[in-house]
Motif scaffolding. Structure first.
Motif, mmCIF file in Angstrom:
data_model
loop_
_atom_site.group_PDB
_atom_site.id
_atom_site.type_symbol
_atom_site.label_atom_id
_atom_site.label_comp_id
_atom_site.label_asym_id
_atom_site.label_seq_id
_atom_site.Cartn_x
_atom_site.Cartn_y
_atom_site.Cartn_z
ATOM 1 N N THR A 38 0.776 -1.350 -0.157
ATOM 2 C CA THR A 38 0.044 0.307 0.240
ATOM 3 C C THR A 38 0.939 1.118 0.288
ATOM 4 O O THR A 38 0.926 2.289 -0.908
ATOM 5 N N SER A 39 1.597 0.942 0.853
ATOM 6 C CA SER A 39 2.491 1.714 0.750
ATOM 7 C C SER A 39 4.202 1.942 -0.163
ATOM 8 O O SER A 39 4.517 0.447 0.630
ATOM 9 N N LEU A 40 4.566 2.034 -0.865
ATOM 10 C CA LEU A 40 6.029 1.544 -0.827
ATOM 11 C C LEU A 40 7.157 1.633 0.021
ATOM 12 O O LEU A 40 7.878 0.088 -0.007
ATOM 13 N N VAL A 41 7.409 2.500 0.317
ATOM 14 C CA VAL A 41 8.380 3.035 1.732
ATOM 15 C C VAL A 41 7.619 3.638 2.566
ATOM 16 O O VAL A 41 6.957 4.252 2.122
ATOM 17 N N THR A 42 8.044 3.360 3.894
ATOM 18 C CA THR A 42 7.728 3.827 5.041
ATOM 19 C C THR A 42 9.085 4.338 5.891
ATOM 20 O O THR A 42 9.792 3.615 6.002
ATOM 21 N N LEU A 43 9.280 5.541 5.716
ATOM 22 C CA LEU A 43 10.118 5.762 6.716
ATOM 23 C C LEU A 43 10.630 6.549 7.695
ATOM 24 O O LEU A 43 9.156 6.074 9.236
ATOM 25 N N SER A 44 11.344 6.167 8.944
ATOM 26 C CA SER A 44 11.399 6.394 10.138
ATOM 27 C C SER A 44 11.201 7.651 10.678
ATOM 28 O O SER A 44 10.535 7.717 11.686
ATOM 29 N N THR A 45 10.947 8.707 9.779
ATOM 30 C CA THR A 45 9.927 9.901 10.825
ATOM 31 C C THR A 45 9.226 9.961 10.207
ATOM 32 O O THR A 45 7.936 10.829 10.453
ATOM 33 N N GLY A 46 8.212 8.601 9.594
ATOM 34 C CA GLY A 46 7.100 9.105 9.440
ATOM 35 C C GLY A 46 6.085 9.019 8.130
ATOM 36 O O GLY A 46 4.391 8.643 7.890
ATOM 37 N N GLU A 47 6.606 9.635 7.312
ATOM 38 C CA GLU A 47 6.691 9.610 6.154
ATOM 39 C C GLU A 47 6.492 8.370 5.418
ATOM 40 O O GLU A 47 6.911 7.547 5.226
ATOM 41 N N LYS A 48 5.125 7.803 4.538
ATOM 42 C CA LYS A 48 4.392 7.114 3.391
ATOM 43 C C LYS A 48 4.301 7.426 2.562
ATOM 44 O O LYS A 48 3.677 8.435 1.948
#
Length: 248
Positions: A38-48
């Motif tokens: 669904t989200s290609l990548v999720t960042l540790s900053t919270g960005e999807k």
């Protein structure tokens, strides 16, 4: 110089030359990535980063082109035209996917000194008949490949956590590890009371595990060398246990 033509009938000229890329300015930023559908990548900053699903968007067009191809006579001129139309749809999907991945990976590498990802066994994941098409469309292997050589180009470091690291099941607050976590559970509450978004929690755990494994040197070694820079930028962290992982 190599001249080639693809299945869509497009001509390409490839030039081989000596080249070098200057390292990007150093930065103190570090990022963890959790790959998904669904989200290609999720960042540790919270960005999807939303998965654009290029193949799914053109699935109807591709099916129509294939039906037209199946109706043509073998070795006929119409069959060759229909085959080119199928090739153009595939090329459109591949070009859009590659362009999106290039922009995403270049941004991540330029903004961060260290990028931490998980070691996904894509070949085994493709055995899941329900998710195989979506996983292929996400192209996680190409994403990792781009991160590898771009980190080598720009003087960055790519750390890969062990494939058995329980990033999603591990609570980043108290360190508890769940026994089971079905794919349909996207948000949950730990026994310590912390409410976790599954993907964000996994990305933060990956970020914490990667540099810790690289710092202690356990199972860390070069994985790839760029022919354009001669530098190796990939480190493999063997992190089978959760002991020693810094808490967030």
């Amino acid at each position: 110089m190599t001249v080639s033509r693809d299945a869509a009938g497009r001509w390409f000229v490839s030039l081989l030359c000596e080249d070098g890329i200057a390292p990007a300015p150093a930065t103190a930023a570090t990022i963890g990535l959790d790959a998904g559908i669904t989200s290609l990548v999720t960042l540790s900053t919270g960005e999807k980063v939303t998965n654009p699903k290029h193949e799914r968007r053109d699935r109807a067009r591709l099916a129509r082109a294939r039906r037209e191809l199946s109706r043509t006579a073998k070795d006929s001129a119409d069959r060759e035209k229909a085959r080119r139309r199928v090739g153009k749809v595939h090329a459109r999907i591949a070009d859009r996917r590659r362009d999106f991945l290039h922009k995403l990976t270049t941004r991540l590498v330029r903004e961060n000194q260290t990028v931490v990802i998980e070691d996904l066994t894509v070949r085994n994941l493709l055995k899941n008949g329900k998710l195989a098409r979506a996983i292929s469309d996400a192209s996680w292997t190409e994403l990792r490949s781009m991160l590898e050589y771009k980190c080598a180009w720009y003087g960055r470091e790519l750390v890969v956590t062990d494939r058995w690291f329980p990033g999603s099941k591990l609570c980043g607050t108290c360190g508890a590890v769940r026994e089971k976590l079905p794919l349909n559970v996207r948000e949950g509450t730990c026994d310590c009371g912390t409410v976790h978004d599954r993907d964000v929690n996994a990305a933060r755990n990956i970020l914490a595990a990667g540099p810790a494994a690289a710092a202690c040197g356990d199972g860390v070694g070069p994985q790839r060398e760029s022919s354009r820079t001669g530098r190796s930028s990939v480190k493999q962290g063997n992190q089978r246990a959760t002991a020693g992982i810094p808490r967030l």
